[in-house]
Design a protein around this motif. Structure first.
Motif, mmCIF file in Angstrom:
data_model
loop_
_atom_site.group_PDB
_atom_site.id
_atom_site.type_symbol
_atom_site.label_atom_id
_atom_site.label_comp_id
_atom_site.label_asym_id
_atom_site.label_seq_id
_atom_site.Cartn_x
_atom_site.Cartn_y
_atom_site.Cartn_z
ATOM 1 N N LYS A 118 47.634 -49.557 -23.293
ATOM 2 C CA LYS A 118 46.737 -48.438 -23.449
ATOM 3 C C LYS A 118 47.318 -47.257 -23.721
ATOM 4 O O LYS A 118 48.159 -47.001 -24.119
ATOM 5 C CB LYS A 118 47.727 -48.138 -21.544
ATOM 6 N N ILE A 119 46.072 -47.277 -25.036
ATOM 7 C CA ILE A 119 45.819 -46.857 -25.473
ATOM 8 C C ILE A 119 44.985 -45.418 -25.964
ATOM 9 O O ILE A 119 43.859 -45.960 -25.416
ATOM 10 C CB ILE A 119 45.913 -47.580 -27.227
ATOM 11 N N GLY A 120 45.027 -44.459 -26.165
ATOM 12 C CA GLY A 120 43.847 -43.323 -26.440
ATOM 13 C C GLY A 120 43.465 -42.986 -28.321
ATOM 14 O O GLY A 120 44.480 -42.782 -28.905
ATOM 15 N N ALA A 121 42.649 -43.439 -28.627
ATOM 16 C CA ALA A 121 42.739 -43.192 -30.055
ATOM 17 C C ALA A 121 41.070 -42.511 -30.576
ATOM 18 O O ALA A 121 40.159 -43.513 -29.920
ATOM 19 C CB ALA A 121 43.538 -43.700 -31.138
ATOM 20 N N SER A 122 40.781 -42.232 -31.264
ATOM 21 C CA SER A 122 39.671 -42.353 -32.086
ATOM 22 C C SER A 122 38.742 -43.650 -32.664
ATOM 23 O O SER A 122 40.184 -44.415 -33.082
ATOM 24 C CB SER A 122 39.910 -40.693 -32.952
ATOM 25 N N PRO A 123 37.713 -43.742 -32.525
ATOM 26 C CA PRO A 123 37.346 -44.939 -32.998
ATOM 27 C C PRO A 123 38.039 -44.876 -34.886
ATOM 28 O O PRO A 123 37.740 -43.734 -35.238
ATOM 29 C CB PRO A 123 35.948 -44.700 -33.918
#
Length: 283
Positions: free
Chosen positions: A150-155
């Protein structure tokens, strides 16, 4: 009270050790002493959760790791609201051979993160609502036993290399995320969609406007028996969304109803492979 409780504790084994409280710089030395107690015990679960009034007072994990010893029994590790470096994460991965679950929430990641190693036993990884140090920062993941992320990161910031057991993936904040971790084992993919910017832009101009349901999407969840099934569902949904690419800040009631009907048709057609969740917006 905490210090006296730790001093009186003689057992070598602890199921869980959890620190959660408001902190300032003067208290960091005290927390360091508490962690010295942790290093001397066989702890299975460790959670550090700190609340502070400003970013300048955020706890720096590196400052508290001077006396760290190998934690051969640690299985779950959680950091919340801290400054964490990629080196900190690598240090724990090296010193915790049985670590199965790593969670980092609402923290500042001050350098590139590398969750890599052929011998890693890690099964669950969560980097949620974390701030990376720059747009060029990277999160590299190569973990042969990893089954859920479960990760939040930009392309372009997130890279997977060796995740043969990954079956559940959740990506936050970016709908147009380049899903580079798709494997033949993937069974569930969840994409979180941000509507906040759209609302902030138009809430003052059109407080009573009808809101298009496409613009209120919060979560897109895809399920399938394999990655190819998920990709097929994603492609179909994206094509269908393009057909209704007429969403606007202000729409008539009839236009909004037409878009509602469109989503109902999609949900009915892909009821077993596709789920939608919406922000609850009060105009």
């Amino acid at each position: 009270m905490v210090n006296s409780a730790l001093e009186s504790h003689r057992a070598p084994y602890l199921k869980q050790f959890r620190i959660c409280f408001y902190i300032n710089k003067s208290a960091q030395s005290t927390v360091t002493k508490w962690l010295e107690f942790v290093w001397s015990r066989q702890v299975e679960r460790l959670e550090l959760r700190f609340l502070c009034r400003s970013q300048n007072r955020t706890v720096v994990l590196e400052d508290m790791l001077g006396g760290m010893r190998p934690m051969k029994y640690l299985r779950e590790l959680c950091w919340i609201n801290m400054k964490v470096s990629g080196e900190d994460i690598s240090l724990f991965l090296r010193n915790c051979p049985l670590l199965r679950k790593l969670t980092v929430i609402s923290s500042n990641l001050t350098s590139d993160v590398h969750v890599c190693g052929q011998t890693l036993m890690l099964e669950y990884l969560q980097l949620h609502h974390c701030v990376l140090s720059s747009e060029s920062s990277l999160i590299n993941i190569s973990a042969p036993h990893l089954s859920e992320v479960k990760i939040g990161a930009s392309p372009g910031q997130l890279w997977f290399k060796n995740v043969p057991k990954l079956v559940v993936a959740t990506f936050l904040h970016h709908f147009a995320f380049q899903v580079s971790c798709i494997t033949s084992q993937l069974h569930k993919l969840t994409l979180s969609v941000s509507y906040t910017e759209f609302l902030d832009k138009f809430k003052d101009e059109t407080p009573e406007a009808e809101r298009c349901p496409h613009q209120r999407l919060e979560i897109l969840e895809f399920r399938g028996s394999s990655a190819s099934n998920i990709i097929q569902s994603m492609t179909y949904i994206c094509d269908e969304f393009q057909k209704y690419n007429t969403c606007a800040p202000v729409m008539s009631e009839a236009e909004v109803q037409a878009h509602r009907d469109h989503l109902k048709q999609l949900k009915a057609k892909l009821s077993n492979q596709f789920r939608l969740c919406f922000f609850k917006v009060k105009c």
